[in-house]
Design a protein around this motif. Structure first.
Motif, mmCIF file in Angstrom:
data_model
loop_
_atom_site.group_PDB
_atom_site.id
_atom_site.type_symbol
_atom_site.label_atom_id
_atom_site.label_comp_id
_atom_site.label_asym_id
_atom_site.label_seq_id
_atom_site.Cartn_x
_atom_site.Cartn_y
_atom_site.Cartn_z
ATOM 1 N N GLU A 257 -6.306 -8.206 8.520
ATOM 2 C CA GLU A 257 -4.857 -8.182 8.355
ATOM 3 C C GLU A 257 -4.254 -6.967 9.031
ATOM 4 O OE1 GLU A 257 -7.016 -10.369 5.507
ATOM 5 O OE2 GLU A 257 -7.117 -8.249 5.979
ATOM 6 N N LEU B 271 -4.333 10.398 7.596
ATOM 7 C CA LEU B 271 -3.714 9.245 6.956
ATOM 8 C C LEU B 271 -4.708 8.682 5.944
ATOM 9 C CD1 LEU B 271 -1.059 7.712 7.285
ATOM 10 C CD2 LEU B 271 -2.150 6.329 9.035
ATOM 11 N N SER C 259 -3.429 0.354 -3.384
ATOM 12 C CA SER C 259 -3.015 -0.932 -2.845
ATOM 13 C C SER C 259 -2.852 -1.915 -3.998
ATOM 14 C CB SER C 259 -3.999 -1.471 -1.801
ATOM 15 O OG SER C 259 -5.215 -1.861 -2.393
ATOM 16 N N SER D 297 -11.208 -1.863 8.331
ATOM 17 C CA SER D 297 -10.756 -2.546 7.129
ATOM 18 C C SER D 297 -11.937 -3.003 6.278
ATOM 19 C CB SER D 297 -9.918 -3.764 7.509
ATOM 20 O OG SER D 297 -9.563 -4.506 6.362
ATOM 21 N N ASP D 298 -11.777 -2.965 4.964
ATOM 22 C CA ASP D 298 -12.786 -3.571 4.112
ATOM 23 C C ASP D 298 -12.717 -5.086 4.263
ATOM 24 O OD1 ASP D 298 -11.228 -3.525 0.785
ATOM 25 O OD2 ASP D 298 -10.549 -4.335 2.682
ATOM 26 N N ASN D 299 -13.655 -5.790 3.669
ATOM 27 C CA ASN D 299 -13.767 -7.219 3.964
ATOM 28 C C ASN D 299 -12.713 -8.076 3.276
ATOM 29 O OD1 ASN D 299 -14.755 -6.827 1.447
ATOM 30 N ND2 ASN D 299 -16.721 -7.804 1.768
ATOM 31 N N MET D 300 -11.856 -7.473 2.457
ATOM 32 C CA MET D 300 -10.771 -8.234 1.846
ATOM 33 C C MET D 300 -9.403 -7.773 2.328
ATOM 34 S SD MET D 300 -11.818 -10.673 0.059
ATOM 35 C CE MET D 300 -10.342 -11.085 -0.855
ATOM 36 N N GLY D 301 -9.363 -6.693 3.077
ATOM 37 C CA GLY D 301 -8.086 -6.212 3.591
ATOM 38 C C GLY D 301 -7.297 -5.389 2.604
ATOM 39 N N TYR D 302 -7.928 -4.930 1.538
ATOM 40 C CA TYR D 302 -7.207 -4.144 0.551
ATOM 41 C C TYR D 302 -7.218 -2.655 0.868
ATOM 42 C CZ TYR D 302 -7.405 -8.372 -2.322
ATOM 43 O OH TYR D 302 -7.281 -9.642 -2.796
ATOM 44 N N LYS D 303 -8.081 -2.267 1.812
ATOM 45 C CA LYS D 303 -8.192 -0.844 2.106
ATOM 46 C C LYS D 303 -8.492 -0.652 3.579
ATOM 47 C CE LYS D 303 -11.058 3.157 0.969
ATOM 48 N NZ LYS D 303 -12.171 3.644 0.117
ATOM 49 N N LEU D 304 -7.635 0.080 4.257
ATOM 50 C CA LEU D 304 -7.835 0.418 5.660
ATOM 51 C C LEU D 304 -8.157 1.903 5.726
ATOM 52 C CD1 LEU D 304 -7.586 -1.182 8.324
ATOM 53 C CD2 LEU D 304 -5.290 -0.283 8.553
ATOM 54 N N THR D 305 -9.327 2.209 6.278
ATOM 55 C CA THR D 305 -9.754 3.603 6.409
ATOM 56 C C THR D 305 -9.464 4.072 7.826
ATOM 57 O OG1 THR D 305 -11.507 3.297 4.769
ATOM 58 C CG2 THR D 305 -11.703 5.183 6.242
ATOM 59 N N PHE D 306 -8.694 5.139 7.935
ATOM 60 C CA PHE D 306 -8.286 5.652 9.238
ATOM 61 C C PHE D 306 -9.157 6.819 9.676
ATOM 62 C CE2 PHE D 306 -4.320 3.478 10.253
ATOM 63 C CZ PHE D 306 -3.973 2.922 9.035
ATOM 64 N N GLY E 119 -10.442 -11.976 5.555
ATOM 65 C CA GLY E 119 -11.622 -11.373 6.154
ATOM 66 C C GLY E 119 -11.408 -9.953 6.616
ATOM 67 N N GLY E 120 -10.343 -9.339 6.133
ATOM 68 C CA GLY E 120 -10.110 -7.939 6.476
ATOM 69 C C GLY E 120 -9.347 -7.738 7.763
ATOM 70 N N SER F 167 -12.519 -8.266 15.271
ATOM 71 C CA SER F 167 -13.614 -8.402 14.317
ATOM 72 C C SER F 167 -14.798 -9.105 14.959
ATOM 73 C CB SER F 167 -13.163 -9.173 13.069
ATOM 74 O OG SER F 167 -12.620 -10.409 13.423
ATOM 75 N N ILE G 18 -5.404 6.390 2.281
ATOM 76 C CA ILE G 18 -4.885 5.434 1.325
ATOM 77 C C ILE G 18 -4.851 6.046 -0.065
ATOM 78 C CG2 ILE G 18 -7.138 4.381 0.856
ATOM 79 C CD1 ILE G 18 -5.540 1.677 0.649
ATOM 80 N N TYR H 278 0.202 5.113 1.500
ATOM 81 C CA TYR H 278 -0.637 6.024 2.248
ATOM 82 C C TYR H 278 0.026 7.390 2.268
ATOM 83 C CZ TYR H 278 -3.915 2.628 4.175
ATOM 84 O OH TYR H 278 -4.907 1.685 4.321
ATOM 85 N N THR I 115 -18.627 -8.046 6.729
ATOM 86 C CA THR I 115 -17.485 -8.599 7.459
ATOM 87 C C THR I 115 -16.434 -7.523 7.572
ATOM 88 O OG1 THR I 115 -17.904 -10.765 6.527
ATOM 89 C CG2 THR I 115 -15.746 -10.404 7.514
ATOM 90 N N ILE I 116 -16.178 -7.096 8.770
ATOM 91 C CA ILE I 116 -15.277 -5.967 8.977
ATOM 92 C C ILE I 116 -14.326 -6.237 10.121
ATOM 93 C CG2 ILE I 116 -16.744 -4.159 8.036
ATOM 94 C CD1 ILE I 116 -17.852 -3.719 10.823
ATOM 95 N N ALA I 117 -13.219 -5.576 10.092
ATOM 96 C CA ALA I 117 -12.251 -5.657 11.181
ATOM 97 C C ALA I 117 -11.867 -4.253 11.604
ATOM 98 C CB ALA I 117 -11.009 -6.422 10.734
ATOM 99 N N PHE J 47 -9.192 -1.729 14.036
ATOM 100 C CA PHE J 47 -7.844 -1.625 14.558
ATOM 101 C C PHE J 47 -7.669 -0.323 15.334
ATOM 102 C CE2 PHE J 47 -5.928 -4.915 11.796
ATOM 103 C CZ PHE J 47 -6.899 -5.013 10.812
ATOM 104 N N TYR K 91 0.825 -1.198 0.000
ATOM 105 C CA TYR K 91 0.000 0.000 0.000
ATOM 106 C C TYR K 91 0.867 1.259 0.000
ATOM 107 C CZ TYR K 91 -2.926 -3.510 2.437
ATOM 108 O OH TYR K 91 -3.590 -4.658 2.815
#
Lengths: 115, 113
Positions: free
Chosen positions: A102, A43, A48, B94-103, A99-100, B52, A45, A35, B31-33, B35, A33
Motif C-alpha cells: 500500500e 521518520l 497505526s 512495509s510489513d506484510n499487512m501494510g500496517y507499518k512502514l519502516t523508513f 500484501g504490504g 514487491s 511510526i 509518524y 511477503t514484503i514491499a 518503496f 498512521y
C-alpha cells in the motif's frame, strides 16, 4: 491535491502543557498512521489504526494517546509535552491488507515546538 | 526487527550526470514491499516508486529501482539528474499487512548546475 488534512500547521507551547492535533482523510482509506519526523529528519511510526482499531503502537511514551472516532479521522493528544517532543508530526492513510504494497498518503504535517 | 539502511546522508551530483542512492534492508517478513518516498522542501513525503517483485525493474519520473532479495537491496537510480530532483529521499519497507512502514534515515540529494 491534498487529501489528508492536518490541523494545526504549527503549534508552539510550553513544557507540561497538553496539545492535540487533528487529522482527516478523504481518500476512503481504512488505515491511518501517525509518524514523527525529528530534527534530523528521521521518520518513525508511532501508531497505526485500521477501521478505528489500534494495530501498531510503537515504543511511544505514555503521554501520547491517539484517538479515532471513525476510519477517516485520527487525532493525537500529548498530555504533558516535553522538549524532546518538538518535531513534525505527520499523519498518513492507506488501504491495508494488500500484501504490504500500500502507498501511504501523507498530510502536510504539524510542526510542534516546545519551549 | 526490521531495518532499512541508507548509507549516504548527502549525495551531491552535477546536473545531467547519473545518480545512485543506496538502500539495503533486513527483515523477517516473507511477503514484503519496498518503496522510495521523496520529500521536497516544506512538503509532505510522497511515493516515488514501489515494488514487491524480485529482480523486476520499476520506473517512475525517470527514476528506477530493482528489488534484489539475494543482496537485500533496493537502490534508486537515475541516468540524468535534474535540478528539480534536489530533495530528501527515503527508502522504506512495509510489513506484510501494510500496517507499518519502516523508513531508512533518508538521503538528501543535491543537484548542482
Amino acid at each position: 491535491e491534498t487529501a489528508v488534512f492536518q490541523t494545526p500547521n504549527y503549534h508552539v507551547t510550553q513544557v507540561g502543557n497538553e496539545v492535540s492535533f487533528n487529522c482527516k482523510q478523504t481518500l476512503g482509506h481504512d488505515t491511518m498512521y501517525w509518524y514523527k519526523q525529528d530534527s534530523k529528519k528521521l521518520l518513525k511510526i508511532m501508531f497505526s489504526y485500521n477501521n478505528k482499531q489500534l494495530i501498531v503502537n510503537e515504543t511511544v511514551p505514555r503521554r501520547f494517546s491517539p484517538q479515532s472516532s471513525d476510519k477517516a479521522h485520527l487525532n493525537l493528544r500529548i498530555k504533558s509535552v516535553e522538549p524532546e517532543d518538538s518535531a513534525v508530526y505527520l499523519c498518513a492513510s492507506s488501504y491495508a491488507g494488500q500484501g504490504g504494497a500500500e502507498t501511504l498518503y501523507f498530510g502536510s504535517g504539524t510542526r510542534l515546538t516546545v519551549l | 526487527g526490521d531495518s532499512v539502511t541508507q548509507t549516504e546522508g548527502l549525495v551531491t551530483v552535477t546536473e545531467g550526470l547519473p545518480v545512485k542512492l543506496n538502500c539495503t534492508y533486513q527483515t523477517t517478513y516473507l511477503t514484503i514491499a519496498f518503496f522510495w518516498y521523496v520529500q521536497y522542501l516544506n512538503e509532505a513525503p510522497q511515493v516515488l516508486l514501489k515494488s514487491s517483485t524480485d529482480n523486476k525493474r520499476t520506473e517512475h519520473q525517470g527514476f528506477h529501482a530493482t528489488l534484489h532479495k539475494s543482496s537485500s537491496s533496493f537502490h534508486l537510480q537515475k541516468s540524468s539528474a535534474q535540478l528539480s530532483d534536489s530533495a530528501l529521499y527515503y527508502c522504506a519497507l512495509s510489513d506484510n499487512m501494510g500496517y507499518k512502514l519502516t523508513f531508512g534515515t533518508g538521503t538528501s540529494l543535491l543537484v548542482d548546475p
